[in-house]
Design a protein around this motif. Sequence first.
Motif, PDB file in Angstrom:
ATOM      1  N   ALA A  40       8.579   6.115  -2.462  1.00  0.00           N
ATOM      2  CA  ALA A  40       6.892   5.640  -1.820  1.00  0.00           C
ATOM      3  C   ALA A  40       6.597   4.000  -1.174  1.00  0.00           C
ATOM      4  O   ALA A  40       6.404   4.503  -0.401  1.00  0.00           O
ATOM      5  N   ARG A  41       7.312   3.063  -2.925  1.00  0.00           N
ATOM      6  CA  ARG A  41       7.125   2.047  -2.025  1.00  0.00           C
ATOM      7  C   ARG A  41       7.537   1.626  -0.589  1.00  0.00           C
ATOM      8  O   ARG A  41       7.098   0.840   0.383  1.00  0.00           O
ATOM      9  N   THR A  42       9.101   2.529  -0.293  1.00  0.00           N
ATOM     10  CA  THR A  42       9.110   2.085   1.400  1.00  0.00           C
ATOM     11  C   THR A  42       8.556   2.624   2.621  1.00  0.00           C
ATOM     12  O   THR A  42       8.331   1.987   2.602  1.00  0.00           O
ATOM     13  N   LYS A  43       8.220   4.003   1.955  1.00  0.00           N
ATOM     14  CA  LYS A  43       7.535   4.278   3.072  1.00  0.00           C
ATOM     15  C   LYS A  43       5.659   4.193   3.304  1.00  0.00           C
ATOM     16  O   LYS A  43       5.218   4.087   4.364  1.00  0.00           O
ATOM     17  N   PHE A  44       5.749   3.601   1.670  1.00  0.00           N
ATOM     18  CA  PHE A  44       4.149   3.292   2.266  1.00  0.00           C
ATOM     19  C   PHE A  44       4.141   1.972   2.407  1.00  0.00           C
ATOM     20  O   PHE A  44       2.750   1.271   3.134  1.00  0.00           O
ATOM     21  N   LEU A  45       4.581   0.706   1.970  1.00  0.00           N
ATOM     22  CA  LEU A  45       5.171  -0.645   3.257  1.00  0.00           C
ATOM     23  C   LEU A  45       5.045  -0.010   4.346  1.00  0.00           C
ATOM     24  O   LEU A  45       4.518  -0.797   5.361  1.00  0.00           O
ATOM     25  N   GLU A  46       5.506   0.998   4.850  1.00  0.00           N
ATOM     26  CA  GLU A  46       5.938   1.072   6.008  1.00  0.00           C
ATOM     27  C   GLU A  46       4.505   1.147   6.759  1.00  0.00           C
ATOM     28  O   GLU A  46       4.916   0.905   8.201  1.00  0.00           O
ATOM     29  N   ARG A  47       4.030   1.992   6.355  1.00  0.00           N
ATOM     30  CA  ARG A  47       3.486   3.054   7.039  1.00  0.00           C
ATOM     31  C   ARG A  47       2.535   2.074   7.051  1.00  0.00           C
ATOM     32  O   ARG A  47       0.569   1.535   7.771  1.00  0.00           O
ATOM     33  N   MET A  48       1.733   0.749   5.983  1.00  0.00           N
ATOM     34  CA  MET A  48       1.192   0.086   5.645  1.00  0.00           C
ATOM     35  C   MET A  48       1.293  -0.900   7.501  1.00  0.00           C
ATOM     36  O   MET A  48      -0.066  -1.630   8.067  1.00  0.00           O
ATOM     37  N   GLN A  49       2.469  -1.548   6.853  1.00  0.00           N
ATOM     38  CA  GLN A  49       2.392  -2.436   8.272  1.00  0.00           C
ATOM     39  C   GLN A  49       2.094  -1.665  10.137  1.00  0.00           C
ATOM     40  O   GLN A  49       1.132  -2.492  10.662  1.00  0.00           O
ATOM     41  N   ALA A  50       2.600  -0.693   9.805  1.00  0.00           N
ATOM     42  CA  ALA A  50       1.207   0.671  11.086  1.00  0.00           C
ATOM     43  C   ALA A  50      -0.165   0.235  11.346  1.00  0.00           C
ATOM     44  O   ALA A  50      -0.744   0.382  12.384  1.00  0.00           O
ATOM     45  N   TRP A  75      -6.936   8.702  -4.054  1.00  0.00           N
ATOM     46  CA  TRP A  75      -5.565   8.634  -3.088  1.00  0.00           C
ATOM     47  C   TRP A  75      -5.245   7.366  -3.312  1.00  0.00           C
ATOM     48  O   TRP A  75      -4.208   6.762  -3.176  1.00  0.00           O
ATOM     49  N   GLY A  76      -6.752   6.451  -3.801  1.00  0.00           N
ATOM     50  CA  GLY A  76      -6.203   5.069  -2.855  1.00  0.00           C
ATOM     51  C   GLY A  76      -7.326   4.647  -3.162  1.00  0.00           C
ATOM     52  O   GLY A  76      -8.918   4.843  -3.863  1.00  0.00           O
ATOM     53  N   SER A  77      -7.134   2.715  -3.884  1.00  0.00           N
ATOM     54  CA  SER A  77      -8.484   2.395  -4.033  1.00  0.00           C
ATOM     55  C   SER A  77      -7.986   0.942  -4.441  1.00  0.00           C
ATOM     56  O   SER A  77      -6.636   0.113  -3.971  1.00  0.00           O
ATOM     57  N   MET A  78      -9.242  -0.291  -3.648  1.00  0.00           N
ATOM     58  CA  MET A  78      -8.799  -1.533  -3.791  1.00  0.00           C
ATOM     59  C   MET A  78      -9.563  -2.387  -4.068  1.00  0.00           C
ATOM     60  O   MET A  78     -10.612  -2.444  -4.655  1.00  0.00           O
ATOM     61  N   SER A  79      -8.809  -2.893  -4.916  1.00  0.00           N
ATOM     62  CA  SER A  79      -9.041  -3.681  -6.227  1.00  0.00           C
ATOM     63  C   SER A  79     -10.443  -5.148  -5.762  1.00  0.00           C
ATOM     64  O   SER A  79     -10.278  -5.129  -4.673  1.00  0.00           O
ATOM     65  N   PRO A  80     -11.586  -5.380  -6.589  1.00  0.00           N
ATOM     66  CA  PRO A  80     -12.067  -6.683  -5.879  1.00  0.00           C
ATOM     67  C   PRO A  80     -11.031  -8.056  -5.971  1.00  0.00           C
ATOM     68  O   PRO A  80     -11.442  -8.930  -4.648  1.00  0.00           O
ATOM     69  N   ALA A  81     -10.752  -8.073  -5.917  1.00  0.00           N
ATOM     70  CA  ALA A  81      -9.467  -9.357  -5.875  1.00  0.00           C
ATOM     71  C   ALA A  81      -8.544  -8.917  -4.596  1.00  0.00           C
ATOM     72  O   ALA A  81      -7.520  -9.868  -4.407  1.00  0.00           O
ATOM     73  N   GLY A  82      -8.872  -7.915  -4.164  1.00  0.00           N
ATOM     74  CA  GLY A  82      -8.259  -7.184  -2.742  1.00  0.00           C
ATOM     75  C   GLY A  82      -6.395  -6.639  -3.155  1.00  0.00           C
ATOM     76  O   GLY A  82      -5.346  -6.508  -2.363  1.00  0.00           O
ATOM     77  N   ARG A  83      -6.393  -6.099  -4.253  1.00  0.00           N
ATOM     78  CA  ARG A  83      -5.271  -5.483  -4.710  1.00  0.00           C
ATOM     79  C   ARG A  83      -5.071  -3.763  -4.360  1.00  0.00           C
ATOM     80  O   ARG A  83      -6.549  -3.423  -4.828  1.00  0.00           O
ATOM     81  N   LEU A  84      -4.309  -3.594  -3.370  1.00  0.00           N
ATOM     82  CA  LEU A  84      -4.167  -2.121  -2.742  1.00  0.00           C
ATOM     83  C   LEU A  84      -3.839  -1.056  -4.109  1.00  0.00           C
ATOM     84  O   LEU A  84      -2.657  -1.731  -4.560  1.00  0.00           O
ATOM     85  N   SER A  85      -4.112  -0.046  -4.612  1.00  0.00           N
ATOM     86  CA  SER A  85      -3.646   1.008  -5.229  1.00  0.00           C
ATOM     87  C   SER A  85      -3.324   2.045  -4.697  1.00  0.00           C
ATOM     88  O   SER A  85      -3.871   2.757  -3.997  1.00  0.00           O
ATOM     89  N   LEU A  86      -2.453   2.931  -4.599  1.00  0.00           N
ATOM     90  CA  LEU A  86      -2.220   4.162  -3.896  1.00  0.00           C
ATOM     91  C   LEU A  86      -1.483   5.390  -4.664  1.00  0.00           C
ATOM     92  O   LEU A  86      -1.235   4.964  -5.626  1.00  0.00           O
ATOM     93  N   ASN A  87      -2.265   6.435  -4.872  1.00  0.00           N
ATOM     94  CA  ASN A  87      -1.336   8.241  -5.665  1.00  0.00           C
ATOM     95  C   ASN A  87      -0.065   8.315  -5.293  1.00  0.00           C
ATOM     96  O   ASN A  87       0.147   8.203  -4.053  1.00  0.00           O
ATOM     97  N   LEU A  88       0.853   7.944  -6.813  1.00  0.00           N
ATOM     98  CA  LEU A  88       2.186   8.083  -5.627  1.00  0.00           C
ATOM     99  C   LEU A  88       2.084  10.045  -5.428  1.00  0.00           C
ATOM    100  O   LEU A  88       3.123   9.743  -4.680  1.00  0.00           O
ATOM    101  N   ARG A  89       1.350  10.545  -5.507  1.00  0.00           N
ATOM    102  CA  ARG A  89       1.570  12.103  -4.818  1.00  0.00           C
ATOM    103  C   ARG A  89       1.255  11.685  -3.486  1.00  0.00           C
ATOM    104  O   ARG A  89       2.068  12.994  -2.593  1.00  0.00           O
ATOM    105  N   LEU A  90       0.922  10.480  -2.754  1.00  0.00           N
ATOM    106  CA  LEU A  90       0.664  10.184  -0.983  1.00  0.00           C
ATOM    107  C   LEU A  90       1.893  10.373  -0.882  1.00  0.00           C
ATOM    108  O   LEU A  90       2.318  10.215   0.182  1.00  0.00           O
ATOM    109  N   ILE A  91       3.104  10.599  -1.809  1.00  0.00           N
ATOM    110  CA  ILE A  91       4.536  10.566  -0.880  1.00  0.00           C
ATOM    111  C   ILE A  91       4.837  11.996  -0.283  1.00  0.00           C
ATOM    112  O   ILE A  91       5.947  12.696   0.778  1.00  0.00           O
ATOM    113  N   GLN A  92       3.803  12.859  -0.984  1.00  0.00           N
ATOM    114  CA  GLN A  92       3.940  14.513  -0.025  1.00  0.00           C
ATOM    115  C   GLN A  92       3.232  14.796   0.754  1.00  0.00           C
ATOM    116  O   GLN A  92       3.645  15.753   1.301  1.00  0.00           O
TER     117      GLN A  92
END
Length: 141
Positions: A40-50, A75-92
């Motif tokens: 997920a980390r690899t795929k999500f970082l790749e998709r974030m760049q796109a 599925w995801g959230s953005m903290s007020p400090a700018g930290r992106l959280s993504l649900n692990l299930r999204l890898i599916q």
Amino acid sequence: VRSQSTSVKLMRGTIEIQSCHPESNEETKALLGEWYKAKARTKFLERMQACLERFSRPAAVTPGGVTIRVMQKRWGSMSPAGRLSLNLRLIQAPADAIDYVITHELCHRMEPGHSPRFFRMLKRAMNDWEERKKRLEQILA
């Protein structure tokens, strides 16, 4: 992968788990969870760049960090400090659905709530976001 005698591999559409403790469901779940999280980390970082390329000022929406975790209701959230959280299930999910979630959350860097301004920004960045959202909900409901 924890040691040479434990591993997780994807082979011909099947996930193969080798463990020193095959009788331990906890060990097996932990190995599988670690493998999914690494993928997920690899795929999500790749998709974030796109997804960042969808914005005229990518630096303005780039998150300060990314966290991958199991989330019960989002599925995801953005903290007020700018930290992106993504649900692990999204890898599916397919890449277009992952892109929808990431793009949605990146828009929150500029507009915290779900105001009309937020949805205009999302529409500009991803014209077909509604179809992508619907598909995600159908696939991972």
